[in-house]
Design an enzyme around this catalytic site. Structure first.
Site, PDB file in Angstrom:
ATOM      1  N   ILE A 154      10.050  -7.319 -13.195  1.00 39.26           N
ATOM      2  CA  ILE A 154       9.954  -8.678 -12.650  1.00 39.26           C
ATOM      3  C   ILE A 154       9.453  -9.652 -13.725  1.00 39.26           C
ATOM      4  CG2 ILE A 154       8.806 -10.089 -10.887  1.00 39.26           C
ATOM      5  CD1 ILE A 154       8.714  -7.521  -9.138  1.00 39.26           C
ATOM      6  N   LEU A 208       2.960  -1.603 -22.324  1.00 35.74           N
ATOM      7  CA  LEU A 208       4.194  -0.799 -22.438  1.00 35.74           C
ATOM      8  C   LEU A 208       4.118   0.525 -21.670  1.00 35.74           C
ATOM      9  CD1 LEU A 208       5.134  -1.400 -26.208  1.00 35.74           C
ATOM     10  CD2 LEU A 208       6.048  -2.560 -24.192  1.00 35.74           C
ATOM     11  N   ASP A 216      -3.927  -4.149 -23.176  1.00 34.11           N
ATOM     12  CA  ASP A 216      -4.186  -3.716 -21.810  1.00 34.11           C
ATOM     13  C   ASP A 216      -5.077  -4.750 -21.132  1.00 34.11           C
ATOM     14  OD1 ASP A 216      -5.435  -2.229 -19.542  1.00 34.11           O
ATOM     15  OD2 ASP A 216      -4.240  -0.584 -20.394  1.00 34.11           O
ATOM     16  N   LYS A 239       2.832   0.461  -9.605  1.00 33.41           N
ATOM     17  CA  LYS A 239       3.531  -0.028  -8.403  1.00 33.41           C
ATOM     18  C   LYS A 239       4.168   1.031  -7.508  1.00 33.41           C
ATOM     19  CE  LYS A 239       8.013  -0.685 -10.586  1.00 33.41           C
ATOM     20  NZ  LYS A 239       9.230  -1.437 -10.657  1.00 33.41           N
ATOM     21  N   SER A 269       2.334  -7.843  -2.513  1.00 37.59           N
ATOM     22  CA  SER A 269       3.500  -7.111  -1.982  1.00 37.59           C
ATOM     23  C   SER A 269       3.499  -7.156  -0.461  1.00 37.59           C
ATOM     24  CB  SER A 269       3.403  -5.652  -2.446  1.00 37.59           C
ATOM     25  OG  SER A 269       4.259  -4.843  -1.705  1.00 37.59           O
ATOM     26  N   TYR A 276      -1.886   2.057  -2.922  1.00 30.91           N
ATOM     27  CA  TYR A 276      -1.222   0.948  -3.626  1.00 30.91           C
ATOM     28  C   TYR A 276      -1.375  -0.343  -2.824  1.00 30.91           C
ATOM     29  CZ  TYR A 276       2.630  -2.108  -5.087  1.00 30.91           C
ATOM     30  OH  TYR A 276       3.366  -3.195  -5.489  1.00 30.91           O
ATOM     31  N   LYS A 286      -3.623  -3.914  -3.593  1.00 37.47           N
ATOM     32  CA  LYS A 286      -3.131  -5.301  -3.559  1.00 37.47           C
ATOM     33  C   LYS A 286      -3.994  -6.146  -2.623  1.00 37.47           C
ATOM     34  CE  LYS A 286       0.399  -5.095  -6.344  1.00 37.47           C
ATOM     35  NZ  LYS A 286       0.379  -5.842  -7.595  1.00 37.47           N
ATOM     36  N   ASN A 320      12.947   3.844  -5.916  1.00 34.23           N
ATOM     37  CA  ASN A 320      13.503   2.788  -5.070  1.00 34.23           C
ATOM     38  C   ASN A 320      15.011   2.938  -4.910  1.00 34.23           C
ATOM     39  OD1 ASN A 320      11.024   1.053  -6.672  1.00 34.23           O
ATOM     40  ND2 ASN A 320      11.077   1.073  -4.456  1.00 34.23           N
ATOM     41  N   LEU A 321      15.485   2.324  -3.833  1.00 32.29           N
ATOM     42  CA  LEU A 321      16.869   2.566  -3.421  1.00 32.29           C
ATOM     43  C   LEU A 321      17.916   2.152  -4.467  1.00 32.29           C
ATOM     44  CD1 LEU A 321      18.881   3.396  -1.200  1.00 32.29           C
ATOM     45  CD2 LEU A 321      18.722   1.058  -0.316  1.00 32.29           C
TER      46      LEU A 321
HETATM   47  P1  NAD Z   1       6.952  -2.870 -13.765  1.00 32.57           P
HETATM   48  O1  NAD Z   1       6.244  -1.564 -13.821  1.00 32.57           O
HETATM   49  O2  NAD Z   1       8.356  -2.936 -14.204  1.00 32.57           O
HETATM   50  O3  NAD Z   1       6.113  -3.954 -14.604  1.00 32.57           O
HETATM   51  C1  NAD Z   1       4.720  -3.908 -14.734  1.00 32.57           C
HETATM   52  C2  NAD Z   1       4.401  -4.078 -16.208  1.00 32.57           C
HETATM   53  O4  NAD Z   1       2.993  -4.066 -16.387  1.00 32.57           O
HETATM   54  C3  NAD Z   1       4.961  -2.960 -17.073  1.00 32.57           C
HETATM   55  O5  NAD Z   1       5.662  -3.532 -18.153  1.00 32.57           O
HETATM   56  C4  NAD Z   1       3.745  -2.186 -17.541  1.00 32.57           C
HETATM   57  O6  NAD Z   1       3.938  -1.636 -18.824  1.00 32.57           O
HETATM   58  C5  NAD Z   1       2.676  -3.259 -17.509  1.00 32.57           C
HETATM   59  N1  NAD Z   1       1.321  -2.781 -17.278  1.00 32.57           N
HETATM   60  C6  NAD Z   1       0.882  -1.906 -16.341  1.00 32.57           C
HETATM   61  N2  NAD Z   1      -0.434  -1.783 -16.411  1.00 32.57           N
HETATM   62  C7  NAD Z   1      -0.862  -2.600 -17.406  1.00 32.57           C
HETATM   63  C8  NAD Z   1      -2.128  -2.909 -17.949  1.00 32.57           C
HETATM   64  N3  NAD Z   1      -3.231  -2.345 -17.491  1.00 32.57           N
HETATM   65  N4  NAD Z   1      -2.184  -3.785 -18.977  1.00 32.57           N
HETATM   66  C9  NAD Z   1      -1.072  -4.361 -19.464  1.00 32.57           C
HETATM   67  N5  NAD Z   1       0.148  -4.106 -18.983  1.00 32.57           N
HETATM   68  C10 NAD Z   1       0.258  -3.233 -17.962  1.00 32.57           C
HETATM   69  O7  NAD Z   1       6.785  -3.413 -12.289  1.00 32.57           O
HETATM   70  P2  NAD Z   1       7.503  -4.650 -11.605  1.00 32.57           P
HETATM   71  O8  NAD Z   1       8.479  -4.129 -10.628  1.00 32.57           O
HETATM   72  O9  NAD Z   1       7.937  -5.621 -12.610  1.00 32.57           O
HETATM   73  O10 NAD Z   1       6.273  -5.229 -10.775  1.00 32.57           O
HETATM   74  C11 NAD Z   1       5.451  -6.227 -11.303  1.00 32.57           C
HETATM   75  C12 NAD Z   1       4.319  -6.502 -10.312  1.00 32.57           C
HETATM   76  O11 NAD Z   1       4.876  -6.876  -9.071  1.00 32.57           O
HETATM   77  C13 NAD Z   1       3.426  -5.295 -10.052  1.00 32.57           C
HETATM   78  O12 NAD Z   1       2.098  -5.735  -9.960  1.00 32.57           O
HETATM   79  C14 NAD Z   1       3.905  -4.790  -8.723  1.00 32.57           C
HETATM   80  O13 NAD Z   1       2.883  -4.151  -7.995  1.00 32.57           O
HETATM   81  C15 NAD Z   1       4.342  -6.067  -8.042  1.00 32.57           C
HETATM   82  N6  NAD Z   1       5.374  -5.813  -7.024  1.00 32.57           N
HETATM   83  C16 NAD Z   1       6.525  -5.174  -7.383  1.00 32.57           C
HETATM   84  C17 NAD Z   1       7.473  -4.897  -6.421  1.00 32.57           C
HETATM   85  C18 NAD Z   1       8.745  -4.160  -6.772  1.00 32.57           C
HETATM   86  O14 NAD Z   1       9.403  -3.641  -5.880  1.00 32.57           O
HETATM   87  N7  NAD Z   1       9.150  -4.096  -8.022  1.00 32.57           N
HETATM   88  C19 NAD Z   1       7.256  -5.285  -5.092  1.00 32.57           C
HETATM   89  C20 NAD Z   1       6.072  -5.934  -4.764  1.00 32.57           C
HETATM   90  C21 NAD Z   1       5.128  -6.208  -5.745  1.00 32.57           C
HETATM   91  C1  UD1 Z   2       8.965   0.053  -1.718  1.00 31.56           C
HETATM   92  C2  UD1 Z   2       7.527   0.445  -1.731  1.00 31.56           C
HETATM   93  C3  UD1 Z   2       6.685  -0.745  -1.335  1.00 31.56           C
HETATM   94  C4  UD1 Z   2       7.019  -1.959  -2.192  1.00 31.56           C
HETATM   95  C5  UD1 Z   2       8.499  -2.237  -2.040  1.00 31.56           C
HETATM   96  C6  UD1 Z   2       8.893  -3.423  -2.848  1.00 31.56           C
HETATM   97  C7  UD1 Z   2       7.627   2.800  -1.178  1.00 31.56           C
HETATM   98  C8  UD1 Z   2       7.532   3.784  -0.075  1.00 31.56           C
HETATM   99  N1  UD1 Z   2       7.388   1.521  -0.802  1.00 31.56           N
HETATM  100  O1  UD1 Z   2       9.340  -0.261  -0.409  1.00 31.56           O
HETATM  101  O2  UD1 Z   2       5.328  -0.423  -1.509  1.00 31.56           O
HETATM  102  O3  UD1 Z   2       6.276  -3.082  -1.792  1.00 31.56           O
HETATM  103  O4  UD1 Z   2       9.213  -1.081  -2.498  1.00 31.56           O
HETATM  104  O5  UD1 Z   2      10.156  -3.305  -3.334  1.00 31.56           O
HETATM  105  O6  UD1 Z   2       7.876   3.113  -2.325  1.00 31.56           O
HETATM  106  N2  UD1 Z   2      15.784   4.917   0.465  1.00 31.56           N
HETATM  107  C9  UD1 Z   2      16.690   5.932   0.649  1.00 31.56           C
HETATM  108  N3  UD1 Z   2      16.969   6.736  -0.406  1.00 31.56           N
HETATM  109  C10 UD1 Z   2      16.386   6.607  -1.625  1.00 31.56           C
HETATM  110  C11 UD1 Z   2      15.459   5.551  -1.809  1.00 31.56           C
HETATM  111  C12 UD1 Z   2      15.166   4.725  -0.735  1.00 31.56           C
HETATM  112  O7  UD1 Z   2      17.242   6.098   1.722  1.00 31.56           O
HETATM  113  O8  UD1 Z   2      16.659   7.403  -2.533  1.00 31.56           O
HETATM  114  C13 UD1 Z   2      15.509   4.018   1.578  1.00 31.56           C
HETATM  115  C14 UD1 Z   2      14.051   4.017   2.003  1.00 31.56           C
HETATM  116  O9  UD1 Z   2      13.818   5.000   2.972  1.00 31.56           O
HETATM  117  C15 UD1 Z   2      13.901   2.602   2.548  1.00 31.56           C
HETATM  118  C16 UD1 Z   2      14.892   1.771   1.728  1.00 31.56           C
HETATM  119  O10 UD1 Z   2      15.804   2.712   1.146  1.00 31.56           O
HETATM  120  O11 UD1 Z   2      14.295   2.560   3.884  1.00 31.56           O
HETATM  121  C17 UD1 Z   2      14.243   0.999   0.616  1.00 31.56           C
HETATM  122  O12 UD1 Z   2      13.437   1.899  -0.125  1.00 31.56           O
HETATM  123  P1  UD1 Z   2      12.673   1.456  -1.440  1.00 31.56           P
HETATM  124  O13 UD1 Z   2      13.610   0.799  -2.383  1.00 31.56           O
HETATM  125  O14 UD1 Z   2      11.907   2.638  -1.935  1.00 31.56           O
HETATM  126  O15 UD1 Z   2      11.692   0.323  -0.932  1.00 31.56           O
HETATM  127  P2  UD1 Z   2      10.602   0.374   0.252  1.00 31.56           P
HETATM  128  O16 UD1 Z   2      10.279   1.742   0.653  1.00 31.56           O
HETATM  129  O17 UD1 Z   2      11.015  -0.588   1.285  1.00 31.56           O
END
Ligand code: NAD
Ligand code: UD1
Length: 333
Positions: free
Chosen positions: A12, A33, A58, A84, A124, A148, A152, A198-199
């Site tokens: 993100i 990283l 960090d 995450k 989240s 997790y 948050k 994730n899916l």
């Molecule tokens: P990501 O893992 O791709 O990015 C997180 C980045 O933070 C990575 O580049 C990692 O190297 C860096 N990092 C981790 N710990 C660190 C530290 N202590 N110091 C410096 N760098 C550090 O994850 P993302 O999907 O880009 O998510 C970004 C944020 O959004 C996270 O806080 C996550 O919890 C939140 N979030 C993500 C999702 C999702 O589905 N991707 C959903 C809801 C919230």
């Molecule tokens: C996940 C995280 C949640 C985070 C959110 C943000 C988990 C359990 N939850 O949610 O904390 O805030 O991402 O993006 O990790 N699925 C399959 N097959 C797969 C993978 C997923 O059927 O191989 C289904 C899951 O059951 C779910 C949907 O796809 O119904 C989405 O899954 P996923 O992408 O992991 O996201 P969440 O579980 O919704």
């Protein structure tokens, strides 16, 4: 503005950095990283046509963060650094509290020390736990069901307390729903290390024949086709939401909280179909048991973000699938 993006080389953060740069802001990224790659920096520079600054550090390193924040006069910090994976957090909760909660506390102390008081925090939808109904507003009860999610929520509380103690802070808490897709250039996207949780990343790997088959976790949910429903939001829409939040903070003190989602629920089976239609690739799947902790359906009510930020997601599931696939194809070239 001059913005520090923690975790800015991640999925993100890289998209937010691009949108910030394209919008004329100066960006410095801090990332350790742990879950990202250095080469993403060059991709961000190519897309934005400018040079983002990068510091490998960090956020838990107080001395280092004070140095970074005092070296330049930043207007705001966008804080994404953290761990995450909900499932990993159940196995290893201390990692999550240590990185997500302690990391934020150190960052806040460093910001306090250097007089920077504007922050956008990546929360989240998982803070809502099992919601009482499907269309979630910001006022829903907060009862996360994982370390997790709890990490948050703890950070949200710490931010609220910080503002209660010093009303000159400006903080936006953004609750992301399911960010998916990639930049339309195909240069940056979701590149999880190891087996994807994730899916969409899993679907991409099956379509690419890196994995044999997608397991669909449950087809007996109370939904239109039995598979679970989520609110998938294009990562570029999500990134644009951060720019809107910064605009809002320019004339707002205190804490604001917004859901960032589309308001549209899509089932797992619908995602598979949409992906096949968008890419022309087959995604073989089998029905597997429900995944522990999964909820049948939820999606965002993002009307508050629309009203107060003037933000609305505009990209649909087809674009999310096309862009995720384009990122995969370009990554292989
Ligand atoms: P990501 O893992 O791709 O990015 C997180 C980045 O933070 C990575 O580049 C990692 O190297 C860096 N990092 C981790 N710990 C660190 C530290 N202590 N110091 C410096 N760098 C550090 O994850 P993302 O999907 O880009 O998510 C970004 C944020 O959004 C996270 O806080 C996550 O919890 C939140 N979030 C993500 C999702 C999702 O589905 N991707 C959903 C809801 C919230
Ligand atoms: C996940 C995280 C949640 C985070 C959110 C943000 C988990 C359990 N939850 O949610 O904390 O805030 O991402 O993006 O990790 N699925 C399959 N097959 C797969 C993978 C997923 O059927 O191989 C289904 C899951 O059951 C779910 C949907 O796809 O119904 C989405 O899954 P996923 O992408 O992991 O996201 P969440 O579980 O919704």
């Amino acid at each position: 503005m001059k913005i520090l993006v923690t975790g800015g080389l991640g999925y993100i953060g890289s998209h937010i950095s691009v949108e910030l740069m394209l919008d004329g802001n100066d960006v410095t990224i801090v990332d350790n990283l742990d879950n990202s790659y250095f080469y993403t920096l060059e991709k961000i520079n190519i897309i934005s046509g400018r040079e983002v600054k990068f510091i490998k550090a960090d956020v838990r390193d107080f001395v280092c963060m004070c140095g970074i924040l005092s070296n330049e006069r930043f207007d705001a910090v966008i804080h994404l650094a953290g761990a995450k994976s909900l499932h990993e957090s159940i196995r290893d909760p201390i990692k999550y509290y240590e990185n997500n909660v302690c990391g934020t506390i150190v960052l806040l102390k460093a910001m306090e020390r250097t007089g920077i008081k504007m922050l956008v925090f990546s929360s989240s939808a998982t803070v809502y736990g099992i919601p009482s109904s499907s269309a979630i507003t910001e006022s829903f009860p907060l009862k996360p069901n994982s370390p997790y999610g709890m990490s948050k929520l703890m950070v949200e509380q710490i931010l609220q307390d910080k503002v209660n103690s010093d009303a000159s802070w400006r903080i936006a808490i953004l609750r992301f729903f399911n960010p998916v897709g990639a930049h339309p250039s195909g240069l940056i996207g979701d590149a999880p290390k190891g087996i994807p949780n994730n899916l969409i990343p899993y679907v991409v790997q099956v379509a690419a024949k890196h994995r044999d088959v997608l397991s669909i976790y449950g087809n007996d949910y109370n939904t239109l086709d039995g598979s679970a429903i989520r609110d998938y939001i294009h990562v570029v829409d999500l990134a644009r939401g951060h720019l809107q939040a910064l605009q809002k903070l320019k004339n707002t003190f205190g804490v604001v909280k917004y859901n960032l989602g589309t308001g549209v629920g899509t089932s797992v089976l619908q995602i598979v179909q949409a992906f096949e239609n968008a890419t022309g690739e087959k995604v073989p799947y089998l029905i597997a048991p429900r995944r522990l902790g999964d909820i049948d359906q939820y999606f965002a009510d993002s009307s508050l973000a629309e009203k107060e930020l003037g933000w609305k997601a505009s990209r649909n599931v087809k674009q999310m699938c096309e862009d995720a696939w384009r990122f995969h194809v370009r990554s292989c070239q």
